[in-house]
Design a protein around this motif. Structure first.
Motif, PDB file in Angstrom:
ATOM      1  N   PHE A 468       0.759  -1.210  -0.154  1.00  0.00           N
ATOM      2  CA  PHE A 468      -0.283  -0.053   0.152  1.00  0.00           C
ATOM      3  C   PHE A 468       0.893   1.169  -0.028  1.00  0.00           C
ATOM      4  CE2 PHE A 468      -2.721  -3.389   1.757  1.00  0.00           C
ATOM      5  CZ  PHE A 468      -3.733  -3.100   1.126  1.00  0.00           C
ATOM      6  N   GLY A 469       2.368   1.081   0.252  1.00  0.00           N
ATOM      7  CA  GLY A 469       3.111   2.357   0.244  1.00  0.00           C
ATOM      8  C   GLY A 469       2.964   2.957   1.755  1.00  0.00           C
ATOM      9  N   GLU A 470       3.393   4.289   1.939  1.00  0.00           N
ATOM     10  CA  GLU A 470       3.388   4.761   3.146  1.00  0.00           C
ATOM     11  C   GLU A 470       1.957   5.468   3.401  1.00  0.00           C
ATOM     12  OE1 GLU A 470       5.444   5.134   5.532  1.00  0.00           O
ATOM     13  OE2 GLU A 470       7.256   4.526   4.650  1.00  0.00           O
ATOM     14  N   CYS A 539      -3.635   7.097  -0.258  1.00  0.00           N
ATOM     15  CA  CYS A 539      -3.367   5.953  -1.068  1.00  0.00           C
ATOM     16  C   CYS A 539      -3.792   6.069  -2.429  1.00  0.00           C
ATOM     17  CB  CYS A 539      -4.199   4.625  -0.558  1.00  0.00           C
ATOM     18  SG  CYS A 539      -3.549   3.140  -1.537  1.00  0.00           S
ATOM     19  N   SER A 540      -2.804   5.718  -3.335  1.00  0.00           N
ATOM     20  CA  SER A 540      -2.902   5.925  -4.825  1.00  0.00           C
ATOM     21  C   SER A 540      -2.925   4.633  -5.736  1.00  0.00           C
ATOM     22  CB  SER A 540      -1.799   6.760  -5.408  1.00  0.00           C
ATOM     23  OG  SER A 540      -0.829   6.514  -5.228  1.00  0.00           O
ATOM     24  N   ILE A 541      -3.191   3.408  -4.975  1.00  0.00           N
ATOM     25  CA  ILE A 541      -3.206   2.391  -5.752  1.00  0.00           C
ATOM     26  C   ILE A 541      -4.329   2.058  -6.244  1.00  0.00           C
ATOM     27  CG2 ILE A 541      -2.862  -0.391  -5.481  1.00  0.00           C
ATOM     28  CD1 ILE A 541      -0.306   1.257  -4.654  1.00  0.00           C
ATOM     29  N   ASP A 542      -4.425   1.747  -7.670  1.00  0.00           N
ATOM     30  CA  ASP A 542      -5.715   1.965  -8.198  1.00  0.00           C
ATOM     31  C   ASP A 542      -6.670   0.883  -7.705  1.00  0.00           C
ATOM     32  OD1 ASP A 542      -4.774   3.474 -10.091  1.00  0.00           O
ATOM     33  OD2 ASP A 542      -3.977   1.980 -11.598  1.00  0.00           O
ATOM     34  N   ARG A 543      -6.248  -0.320  -7.582  1.00  0.00           N
ATOM     35  CA  ARG A 543      -7.430  -1.186  -6.812  1.00  0.00           C
ATOM     36  C   ARG A 543      -7.458  -1.321  -5.488  1.00  0.00           C
ATOM     37  NH1 ARG A 543      -5.165  -5.942  -8.142  1.00  0.00           N
ATOM     38  NH2 ARG A 543      -7.309  -7.031  -7.559  1.00  0.00           N
ATOM     39  N   ALA A 544      -7.129  -0.187  -4.833  1.00  0.00           N
ATOM     40  CA  ALA A 544      -7.176  -0.183  -3.310  1.00  0.00           C
ATOM     41  C   ALA A 544      -8.597   0.309  -2.904  1.00  0.00           C
ATOM     42  CB  ALA A 544      -6.209   0.635  -2.662  1.00  0.00           C
ATOM     43  N   GLU A 545      -9.047  -0.301  -2.019  1.00  0.00           N
ATOM     44  CA  GLU A 545     -10.409   0.232  -1.376  1.00  0.00           C
ATOM     45  C   GLU A 545     -10.365   0.591   0.062  1.00  0.00           C
ATOM     46  OE1 GLU A 545     -13.769  -2.339  -2.508  1.00  0.00           O
ATOM     47  OE2 GLU A 545     -12.458  -3.256  -3.985  1.00  0.00           O
ATOM     48  N   MET A 546     -11.051   1.645   0.595  1.00  0.00           N
ATOM     49  CA  MET A 546     -11.094   1.921   2.029  1.00  0.00           C
ATOM     50  C   MET A 546     -12.332   1.322   2.571  1.00  0.00           C
ATOM     51  SD  MET A 546     -11.746   5.491   4.035  1.00  0.00           S
ATOM     52  CE  MET A 546      -9.784   6.078   3.833  1.00  0.00           C
ATOM     53  N   GLN A 583     -13.994   7.317  -6.085  1.00  0.00           N
ATOM     54  CA  GLN A 583     -12.881   6.757  -5.871  1.00  0.00           C
ATOM     55  C   GLN A 583     -13.280   5.875  -4.624  1.00  0.00           C
ATOM     56  OE1 GLN A 583      -9.759   9.310  -5.231  1.00  0.00           O
ATOM     57  NE2 GLN A 583      -9.673  10.378  -7.484  1.00  0.00           N
ATOM     58  N   ASN A 584     -12.561   4.905  -4.579  1.00  0.00           N
ATOM     59  CA  ASN A 584     -12.671   3.718  -3.353  1.00  0.00           C
ATOM     60  C   ASN A 584     -11.878   4.041  -2.202  1.00  0.00           C
ATOM     61  OD1 ASN A 584     -14.830   2.564  -4.782  1.00  0.00           O
ATOM     62  ND2 ASN A 584     -13.260   1.247  -5.830  1.00  0.00           N
ATOM     63  N   THR A 585     -10.825   5.098  -2.346  1.00  0.00           N
ATOM     64  CA  THR A 585      -9.876   5.418  -1.183  1.00  0.00           C
ATOM     65  C   THR A 585     -10.247   6.272  -0.251  1.00  0.00           C
ATOM     66  OG1 THR A 585      -8.599   6.815  -2.647  1.00  0.00           O
ATOM     67  CG2 THR A 585      -8.017   4.381  -2.650  1.00  0.00           C
ATOM     68  N   PHE A 586     -11.446   6.751  -0.300  1.00  0.00           N
ATOM     69  CA  PHE A 586     -12.093   7.752   0.645  1.00  0.00           C
ATOM     70  C   PHE A 586     -13.344   7.495   0.794  1.00  0.00           C
ATOM     71  CE2 PHE A 586     -12.396  10.346  -3.240  1.00  0.00           C
ATOM     72  CZ  PHE A 586     -13.664  10.800  -3.124  1.00  0.00           C
ATOM     73  N   LYS A 587     -14.081   7.870   1.936  1.00  0.00           N
ATOM     74  CA  LYS A 587     -15.424   7.918   2.084  1.00  0.00           C
ATOM     75  C   LYS A 587     -15.940   9.264   2.613  1.00  0.00           C
ATOM     76  CE  LYS A 587     -15.976   3.293   1.638  1.00  0.00           C
ATOM     77  NZ  LYS A 587     -16.846   2.471   0.655  1.00  0.00           N
ATOM     78  N   ILE A 588     -17.342   9.465   2.346  1.00  0.00           N
ATOM     79  CA  ILE A 588     -17.831  10.843   2.846  1.00  0.00           C
ATOM     80  C   ILE A 588     -19.423  10.180   3.437  1.00  0.00           C
ATOM     81  CG2 ILE A 588     -18.780  13.068   2.162  1.00  0.00           C
ATOM     82  CD1 ILE A 588     -16.940  12.887  -0.210  1.00  0.00           C
ATOM     83  N   ILE A 613      -6.939  -4.800  -0.799  1.00  0.00           N
ATOM     84  CA  ILE A 613      -6.983  -4.611  -2.190  1.00  0.00           C
ATOM     85  C   ILE A 613      -7.343  -6.256  -2.330  1.00  0.00           C
ATOM     86  CG2 ILE A 613      -5.142  -5.090  -4.113  1.00  0.00           C
ATOM     87  CD1 ILE A 613      -3.580  -2.727  -2.975  1.00  0.00           C
ATOM     88  N   ALA A 614      -8.271  -6.421  -3.471  1.00  0.00           N
ATOM     89  CA  ALA A 614      -8.518  -7.930  -3.915  1.00  0.00           C
ATOM     90  C   ALA A 614      -7.237  -8.320  -4.812  1.00  0.00           C
ATOM     91  CB  ALA A 614     -10.001  -7.745  -4.668  1.00  0.00           C
ATOM     92  N   THR A 615      -6.999  -9.533  -4.349  1.00  0.00           N
ATOM     93  CA  THR A 615      -5.814 -10.228  -5.084  1.00  0.00           C
ATOM     94  C   THR A 615      -5.977 -10.725  -6.352  1.00  0.00           C
ATOM     95  OG1 THR A 615      -6.304 -12.283  -4.107  1.00  0.00           O
ATOM     96  CG2 THR A 615      -4.667 -10.921  -2.837  1.00  0.00           C
TER      97      THR A 615
END
Length: 739
Positions: A468-470, A539-546, A583-588, A613-615
Motif C-alpha cells: 500500500f505504500g506509506e 493511497c494511490s493504488i488503483d485497486r485499493a479500497e477503503m 474513488q474507493n480510497t475515501f468515504k464521505i 486490495i483484492a488479489t
C-alpha cells in the motif's frame, strides 16, 4: 540484635512471597510425541514435548541437564496468546528417555506436571518393525460457557495405521497424580471427542488423558480384549466462563480453511501454507490462537467486522522433528471460542539420490544430470518440473534439465540464514487412474546467508508498506456543498443504507429518515444541522479500497460516553447516509447532527479504518453489510492494512466557524497514520486555526484489536500501592524489632 535482624529479613521474605504469583501445579496443555530409537532396540525413545504454560513464558534452562541428549526449541516466532486470561504460551523441547518413563517436570515458578509414558518396544507382526506410538495434536487452551454444551475433538494420527483411542488417566496405575474425573465431562474413547455438558461453575479445570494405539481387527472378527501397544499422556485445560450472550455465538469456520484432521505433505525445503478463515457475528475475533511446530509462521492476521483471517506457513528445512507435525488453531473473541481445528504436516521420507546424480548450482540456474538406470519402470516422457513449459530431455543413459532460478516454477524460501531455491521433478500421469510407478524428486540449491543480498522475507507474504505504500489516513468535516469534494456533496447520490442488526434489535427502527440529511443549501444559523464527515487516505493504488468498520461520536474528548454512528461497517440509523464517490480510497458520510443529541457546541468522532486490495483482478473487497459477505469467506482473496483508529479533535458545531474556510484545503501534511511505536499522534490542518475540527488523533493497532486497556489501570495501580504499603509495614516492623 542479630536475632531481630533475622526476624526482619524473614518478614520481608514472607511479604514478597505473598505478593508473588500463585503457584500452579499443572500445565494448561501437554502432549508428548514418542519416537522409538532403532539403535537401542526401542528401549530408548526420543520424546518430543509440547507444553502450554501461563504467561510470563518460563525459560527452558531446566529441561536439559549437562550431558543429556536433549534439545530445547528456542524460536523467534513464539506461540503466545491472551485467551483465556491472563495469557499463555507454548514451550517445546525433545529429550532421549527410557521407553517406560515416569517423572515430574517443572517449568519456571508456575508450572509443574507429571508425565507417564508407556512405550515398551514391541515388534509388529505385519512388518517386523518396532511399533510407533500414536501422535496427538495439542490444542490451544479450551474455552466454554456456563450452561452451554460443547464438543472438543482431539486430533490423532498413527503412522502404523493402528486405531487410536483416548481414555481418562488413572491415578491408581501411576498415570497421573492428584487427578480425578469431572462429572460434567464425557469422553468418546473411540473418536477421542470430549464433551462438556455445560453443568459446571465458572473456573479453570484440568483434564488428564492417555492416548493408546490398538491393532485394528477385521469387522468380522471380534477381539474380546485388545491390549494397547503403547500409552502416551495428553493434558488439557478447560476454562468455563460466564456469558451474558447465551449459547450459539461461537465464531464459525469459513471456506478456504483446511478440513479437520487433513494432511499436507511437505517435501524438503518446501513451504506448506494455508489460511484460517472465520466469521463471528456477535463479537469481533480478537486472535486466532495457534499451537504448531517450531518456526511456524503466522502472518496477515486481519479482523474486520465479523470476519477474520490468518495465514500460516511452515518451511521444511533440515530438522530433527517428528515426521508428523500437527497445527491446531481456534478463533477467540472476548467471550467465545470457535470449534477446534487441526491440520497435520507430513514430512515425506525421501530416498537418497542414486549414484551418478549431479545437481549443480550457479548464479542463474541449476542443472540436473540423472542416470536413467535409477528410474526403473518410470515413464520418462511423463516427467516434468513445476512448470510444464520447461523442457526435460533424456537419452538412453541420462536425463538432463536446466532450471533457471527465476523461472520454471522455481521458488525461493528461507531456511534459517540460507536462501534456498527449490523445484520438483515429478511424474504427471496423463490418465486419471494409473498403476505405473511415480517419481517425486525435490531439487534445491542453497545459498549461504553471507551471499544473500537485499531484503529478507521468510514467507512469501508482502508487507503492508510494499503493498500500500506509506499510508496516511485522516478525518475532515465540511458543510454540505463545501470542502474539497463539493461537487459530490452539493448534489449527492446516497448509497442504499443498511442498518446494523444490533441497532435494529435494540430499537426496532427501520425507516426513520431525517429530512435534513438531504439538505445542501446551508444558512449561517447558530448551529450546524447537517455535516459531512470525510474519511480520507493518501493511497494511490488503483485497486485499493477503503473499509470503514466503526465510527463513534461523543461530547467527551476521551469518548468514554460515546454513541455509535456505524458498527461492523453498517450504519446504526438512517440519520447517517453514505455519499457515493468516484474513488474507493475515501468515504464521505452525511451526518444529521440534530439526531446526535449533542447539548454543547462541539463533539468528537473516532473511526476505525482499513485499506484493502483484492488479489484477483476481477475481485472486490468485502462489503461488510452485504448478506453475501457474511455467508462466504470474502477475506480469503484480499490483502488488508492494519486497523487505523483515527480520533478527531473538537469538531465545532457553529456555522460561523465553517463560513470562511477554503473549500479546497489540502490534506494534512503531517497526519501520521503508519504503524509505529507512538500509540497516539496528532496532526493539524495547515493554514487554519478555527474550527478545531481537523485535529485527528491516529492510533494504529497492527493486531487489529482496538480495545482500550484504560479500565485496567486502576487495578495495576492498586496492586503496586498495596505492595508499597506492605513493604513499608515490613520496614516499620523491622525498625521496631531492631529497636
Amino acid at each position: 540484635m542479630l536475632h531481630r535482624l533475622k526476624l526482619g529479613v524473614l518478614l520481608q521474605w514472607l511479604i514478597l512471597f505473598l505478593l508473588s504469583p500463585a503457584y500452579e501445579a499443572s500445565s494448561l496443555g501437554l502432549t508428548v510425541h514418542v519416537v522409538p530409537l532403532e539403535e537401542y532396540g526401542g528401549k530408548t525413545v526420543r520424546a518430543h514435548f509440547s507444553v502450554i504454560t501461563p504467561s510470563p513464558c518460563p525459560d527452558l534452562l531446566a529441561v536439559c541437564a549437562a550431558g543429556e541428549d536433549c534439545q530445547a526449541h528456542r524460536t523467534a516466532l513464539p506461540f503466545s496468546y491472551t485467551k483465556p486470561s491472563p495469557a499463555w504460551c507454548v514451550r517445546q523441547w525433545q529429550k532421549t528417555v527410557p521407553s517406560n518413563y515416569n517423572t515430574f517436570l517443572k517449568l519456571g515458578f508456575k508450572t509443574e506436571f507429571y508425565v507417564s509414558i508407556k512405550a515398551d518396544p514391541k515388534i509388529r507382526a505385519n512388518n517386523g518393525k518396532l511399533n510407533r506410538p500414536p501422535f496427538v495434536a495439542l490444542p490451544p487452551p479450551l474455552r466454554a460457557s456456563v450452561n452451554c454444551p460443547a464438543d472438543f475433538h482431539i486430533s490423532t494420527k498413527d503412522l502404523d495405521g493402528d486405531n487410536v483411542r483416548c481414555r481418562f488417566a488413572r491415578a491408581d496405575t501411576g498415570e497421573c497424580r492428584d487427578c480425578f474425573p469431572h462429572n460434567f465431562l464425557e469422553l468418546d474413547e473411540a473418536s477421542c471427542t470430549l464433551t462438556f455438558t455445560g453443568k459446571a461453575a465458572a473456573g479453570q479445570y484440568f483434564i488428564y488423558l492417555m492416548a493408546e494405539d490398538l491393532i485394528p481387527s477385521p469387522p468380522t472378527r471380534q477381539i474380546l480384549y485388545n491390549s494397547p501397544l503403547s500409552s502416551v499422556p495428553v493434558h488439557l485445560s478447560l476454562t468455563v466462563e460466564e456469558s451474558a450472550s447465551g449459547c450459539g455465538s461461537n465464531p464459525l469456520v469459513l471456506d478456504g480453511t483446511p478440513d479437520r484432521d487433513s494432511v499436507q505433505f511437505v517435501l524438503p525445503f518446501q513451504e506448506g501454507k494455508f489460511n484460517a478463515n472465520y466469521k463471528s457475528d456477535l463479537e469481533s475475533v480478537l486472535e486466532i490462537a495457534v499451537v504448531g511446530p517450531p518456526d511456524l509462521y503466522r502472518v496477515g492476521f486481519v479482523s474486520i467486522s465479523n470476519l477474520a483471517k490468518l495465514t500460516m506457513a511452515w518451511i521444511r528445512s533440515a530438522n530433527n522433528l517428528t515426521q508428523l507435525l500437527p497445527v491446531c488453531f481456534v478463533a477467540n473473541t472476548k467471550s467465545f471460542q470457535s470449534g477446534l481445528r487441526c491440520v497435520w504436516l507430513y514430512q515425506r521420507e525421501m530416498r537418497t539420490l542414486p549414484d551418478g546424480t549431479e545437481l549443480r548450482c550457479n548464479q542463474t540456474e541449476m542443472s540436473l544430470l540423472l542416470p536413467v538406470t535409477s528410474l526403473t519402470n518410470v515413464n520418462l516422457d511423463e516427467l516434468q518440473l513445476n512448470s510444464p513449459t520447461c523442457p526435460v530431455t533424456h537419452n538412453s543413459t541420462h536425463l538432463t534439465a536446466h532450471i533457471p532460478l527465476g523461472g520454471c516454477g522455481t521458488k525461493a524460501v528461507h531456511s534459517g540464514t540460507e536462501l534456498v531455491y527449490t523445484n520438483t521433478l515429478k511424474s504427471v500421469h496423463h490418465t486419471v487412474i494409473s498403476r505405473r510407478p511415480s517419481l517425486i524428486l525435490p531439487l534445491a540449491c542453497r545459498i549461504p546467508g553471507a551471499q544473500v543480498k537485499g531484503s529478507q522475507f521468510a514467507v512469501n507474504f508482502p508487507t503492508e508498506r510494499e503493498t500500500f505504500g506509506e499510508v496516511m489516513v485522516w478525518l475532515e468535516f465540511h458543510l454540505p456543498g463545501q470542502g474539497p469534494r463539493a461537487r459530490l456533496t452539493s448534489s449527492p447520490r446516497f448509497r442504499s443504507n443498511v442498518l446494523s442488526p444490533r441497532f435494529r434489535r435494540d430499537t426496532g427502527s427501520e425507516s426513520s429518515t431525517s429530512n435534513s440529511s438531504t439538505q445542501t443549501g446551508v444558512q449561517p444559523e447558530e448551529t450546524v444541522k447537517t455535516l459531512d464527515l470525510y474519511v480520507l487516505s493518501n493511497c494511490s493504488i488503483d485497486r485499493a479500497e477503503m473499509i470503514v468498520t466503526e465510527c463513534r461520536e461523543s461530547e467527551m474528548e476521551n469518548l468514554t460516553d460515546s454513541r455509535p454512528i456505524m458498527e461492523k461497517g453498517c450504519m446504526t440509523s438512517n440519520n447517517t447516509l453514505e455519499i457515493i464517490t468516484e474513488q474507493n480510497t475515501f468515504k464521505i458520510y452525511r451526518l444529521d447532527i440534530n439526531s446526535f443529541s449533542v447539548s454543547g457546541t462541539k463533539m468528537y468522532i473516532e473511526c476505525k479504518v482499513n485499506l484493502c486490495i483484492a488479489t484477483m483482478p476481477s475481485g472486490t473487497c468485502p462489503d461488510l453489510c452485504s448478506n453475501s459477505s457474511r455467508s462466504t469467506s470474502t477475506l480469503i482473496d484480499s490483502v488488508f492494512t492494519s486497523t487505523y483508529s483515527i480520533r478527531s479533535g473538537p469538531v465545532s458545531l457553529l456555522v460561523a466557524d465553517f463560513m470562511d474556510r477554503n473549500a479546497t484545503d489540502p490534506p494534512p501534511s503531517n497526519a501520521p497514520s503508519t504503524p509505529g511505536p507512538n500509540p497516539s499522534q496528532t496532526a493539524t490542518m495547515p493554514g487554519r486555526t478555527p474550527p478545531a475540527s481537523q485535529v485527528p488523533s491516529v492510533t494504529t493497532n497492527t493486531n487489529t484489536n482496538t480495545n482500550t486497556t484504560a479500565s485496567q489501570a486502576p487495578e495495576v495501580a492498586t496492586s503496586r500501592i498495596a505492595g508499597v504499603i506492605l513493604m513499608t509495614i515490613a520496614m516499620f516492623l523491622q525498625m521496631t524489632i531492631l529497636q
